[in-house]
Design an enzyme around this catalytic site. Structure first.
Site, PDB file in Angstrom:
ATOM      1  N   HIS A   1      -0.808  -0.305   5.740  1.00 11.73           N
ATOM      2  CA  HIS A   1      -1.359   0.672   6.686  1.00 11.73           C
ATOM      3  C   HIS A   1      -0.473   1.899   6.900  1.00 11.73           C
ATOM      4  CE1 HIS A   1      -3.963  -2.738   8.619  1.00 11.73           C
ATOM      5  NE2 HIS A   1      -4.030  -2.711   7.291  1.00 11.73           N
TER       6      HIS A   1
ATOM      7  N   TYR B   1      -8.526 -10.955  10.258  1.00 10.91           N
ATOM      8  CA  TYR B   1      -8.513 -11.545   8.912  1.00 10.91           C
ATOM      9  C   TYR B   1      -8.176 -13.028   8.925  1.00 10.91           C
ATOM     10  CZ  TYR B   1      -9.025  -7.046   6.592  1.00 10.91           C
ATOM     11  OH  TYR B   1      -9.513  -5.854   6.152  1.00 10.91           O
TER      12      TYR B   1
ATOM     13  N   GLU C   1     -15.395   2.059   9.402  1.00 14.30           N
ATOM     14  CA  GLU C   1     -16.047   3.068  10.232  1.00 14.30           C
ATOM     15  C   GLU C   1     -15.960   4.455   9.613  1.00 14.30           C
ATOM     16  OE1 GLU C   1     -14.639   1.008  14.483  1.00 14.30           O
ATOM     17  OE2 GLU C   1     -14.052   3.075  14.040  1.00 14.30           O
TER      18      GLU C   1
ATOM     19  N   GLN D   1       0.818  -1.216   0.000  1.00 12.89           N
ATOM     20  CA  GLN D   1       0.000   0.000   0.000  1.00 12.89           C
ATOM     21  C   GLN D   1       0.851   1.266   0.000  1.00 12.89           C
ATOM     22  OE1 GLN D   1      -2.313  -0.661   3.560  1.00 12.89           O
ATOM     23  NE2 GLN D   1      -3.326  -2.449   2.695  1.00 12.89           N
TER      24      GLN D   1
ATOM     25  N   TYR E   1     -10.184   6.362  19.933  1.00 13.04           N
ATOM     26  CA  TYR E   1     -11.193   5.718  19.083  1.00 13.04           C
ATOM     27  C   TYR E   1     -11.148   4.192  19.159  1.00 13.04           C
ATOM     28  CZ  TYR E   1     -12.567  10.292  17.941  1.00 13.04           C
ATOM     29  OH  TYR E   1     -13.063  11.566  18.089  1.00 13.04           O
TER      30      TYR E   1
END
Length: 359
Positions: A129, A253, A232, A66, A242
């Site tokens: 991430h 996963y 979310e 990513q 949070y």
């Protein structure tokens, strides 16, 4: 939850194509648009095509997984011909990388004088991430999201990478509040706690890839990749936790076991939970004239869902309904342009810029 119903009265038109893996978009004061390409390219919209813009002095870009050149923002106070351009990127190697914020000057032809003004720590390995949205606030400070570093068995130091999101000594899994020079903004509410890094604004996030602000109320919203079945949208406020990974609505996963519990005292509940996961990326708060009925709504792009989710809010910021705009391609970013229209980038090897217009 059930799939949201289809939004009516709109269509998507292609503005331009041939964008190599586009990730983020921003507008210059003169109305022209810049788009980042994940492999390290920058593109300027010129009518119905994109011209590549040279970037001089970009640090070592990590493009695994990513990683890559990610979000872009133009300093909102720079109205002249040489504005400051901000970009987030993954920097380093497969074994040691991190999210960084760079700043350069766009002179109309190229971005030069690129310097790293913030580096997230600790470093991590692998390609998961990075988070990486930038959001300028009214006072000229900015918020920047950093992902937690990856799924188990990924580790950072002596803990699972995802546990960094509860570590006040880590930037990972957090929203940071910085000055335009990349320094900690003053008054950050977590900074006074023992061992806390001074840039932290909110913690307990897994991987935020969408952030938007309501220009009237100043409320900040973020769309967040959760684990399986736990994406979310959060109303993000300074000093709040949070919950990730102690509080979550999703499953691991690999093990398919719930991650944490759905409610932990003292941790903030999301305003939207999506299951199945649409994989949200890019978020806009709509104030435009093209669709009066949509004003005050959030628009969240989705990668796996291949759509844009409209989340309608009341004056207090509570969710009143949802609907979706089926795009049929992975949507990487959604923004409102200076012309009051919504724009979307498709996440493809040769991506497109779409404009949402009334049907």
């Amino acid at each position: 939850m059930d799939e949201p119903p289809a939004a009516k009265g709109w269509r998507a038109e292609t503005v331009a194509g041939d964008l190599p893996q586009p990730w983020g978009m921003a507008w210059l004061a003169d109305g022209r648009m810049l788009v980042t390409g994940k492999k390290g390219t920058l593109h300027l919209l010129n009518g119905k095509r994109f011209d590549e813009v040279a970037i001089e002095g970009l640090p070592a870009l990590f493009t695994g997984g990513q990683g890559g050149l990610l979000d872009i923002a133009v300093h909102p106070g720079d109205k002249g011909p040489n504005p400051r351009v901000y970009m987030t990127m993954a920097s380093g190697t497969q074994d040691e990388n991190r999210t960084v914020l760079v700043q350069g000057i766009f002179d109309g032809k190229r971005v030069h004088g690129v310097k790293t003004i913030f580096t997230a720590s600790p470093s991590k390995s692998g390609g998961q991430h990075f988070g990486s949205r930038i959001l300028f606030m009214k006072d000229g400070t900015l918020l920047m999201s950093i992902g937690d570093g990856g799924n188990p068995p990924q580790r950072v130091g002596n803990m699972l990478a995802r546990d960094q999101a509860q570590n006040l000594g880590s930037h990972n899994g957090a929203v940071l509040h910085l000055t335009a020079d990349g320094k900690p903004a003053s008054g950050n509410p977590l900074a006074g706690q023992q061992g806390a890094l001074p840039e932290l604004w909110s913690i307990g996030h897994r991987n935020i890839q969408g952030m938007a602000v309501d220009p009237q109320s100043g409320r900040v919203w973020a769309s967040e990749h959760g684990p399986r079945g736990g994406d979310e949208i959060n109303l993000v406020e300074g000093g709040k936790n949070y919950g990730w990974p102690l509080q979550s609505y999703g499953l691991d996963y690999s093990s398919r076991e719930p991650v944490g519990t759905k409610a932990v005292p003292g941790m903030v509940q999301p305003i939207v939970v999506w299951s199945p996961s649409p994989a949200p990326s890019g978020l806009a708060f709509y104030t435009g004239k093209a669709f009066p009925a949509w004003r005050g709504s959030l628009f969240s792009g989705s990668l796996a869902g291949e759509d844009i989710r409209r989340v309608a809010l009341d004056a207090q910021g509570k969710v009143v309904r949802q609907e979706k705009l089926a795009i049929g391609k992975r949507v990487r970013d959604v923004r409102q342009g200076p012309d009051g229209h919504l724009y979307a980038l498709t996440d493809e090897t040769k991506g497109s810029l779409l404009r949402i217009v009334p049907r």
